[in-house]
Design a protein around this motif. Structure first.
Motif, PDB file in Angstrom:
ATOM      1  N   TYR A  19      -7.764  23.683  35.690  1.00 32.31           N
ATOM      2  CA  TYR A  19      -6.714  23.149  36.174  1.00 32.31           C
ATOM      3  C   TYR A  19      -5.451  23.130  35.408  1.00 32.31           C
ATOM      4  CZ  TYR A  19      -4.392  18.969  38.039  1.00 32.31           C
ATOM      5  OH  TYR A  19      -3.115  18.169  38.548  1.00 32.31           O
ATOM      6  N   ARG A  23      -2.020  24.605  36.561  1.00 36.51           N
ATOM      7  CA  ARG A  23      -0.754  23.582  36.553  1.00 36.51           C
ATOM      8  C   ARG A  23       0.469  23.932  35.592  1.00 36.51           C
ATOM      9  NH1 ARG A  23      -0.580  17.230  35.478  1.00 36.51           N
ATOM     10  NH2 ARG A  23       1.318  16.759  35.971  1.00 36.51           N
ATOM     11  N   ARG A  27       4.257  25.170  36.864  1.00 30.90           N
ATOM     12  CA  ARG A  27       5.217  24.536  36.330  1.00 30.90           C
ATOM     13  C   ARG A  27       6.325  25.221  35.800  1.00 30.90           C
ATOM     14  NH1 ARG A  27       4.911  20.662  31.507  1.00 30.90           N
ATOM     15  NH2 ARG A  27       2.880  20.103  32.424  1.00 30.90           N
TER      16      ARG A  27
END
Length: 64
Positions: A19, A23, A27
């Protein structure tokens, strides 16, 4: 029992790690999009200005 607990802990931490990596990738991708947006807009405006200048200098090609 120890093997089962160890497996479950590694399994959970693996998903947490995955995760975090996803992420972080998203970003950085969004930051790249934001950084290049200004460059794309500037290039588009420059191309439009070149088209207008070409049409003005070569009015006989535009049919006006």
């Amino acid at each position: 029992m120890f093997v089962f607990v160890t497996t479950m802990i590694l399994y959970v931490f693996g998903f947490v790690f995955l995760y975090g990596v996803v992420r972080l990738g998203v970003r950085h991708g969004m930051q790249d999009v934001e950084a290049h947006r200004a460059e794309v807009l500037q290039a588009e405006q420059f191309a439009a200005e070149q088209d207008r200048r070409f049409a003005r200098d070569n009015a006989f090609l535009t049919g006006r």
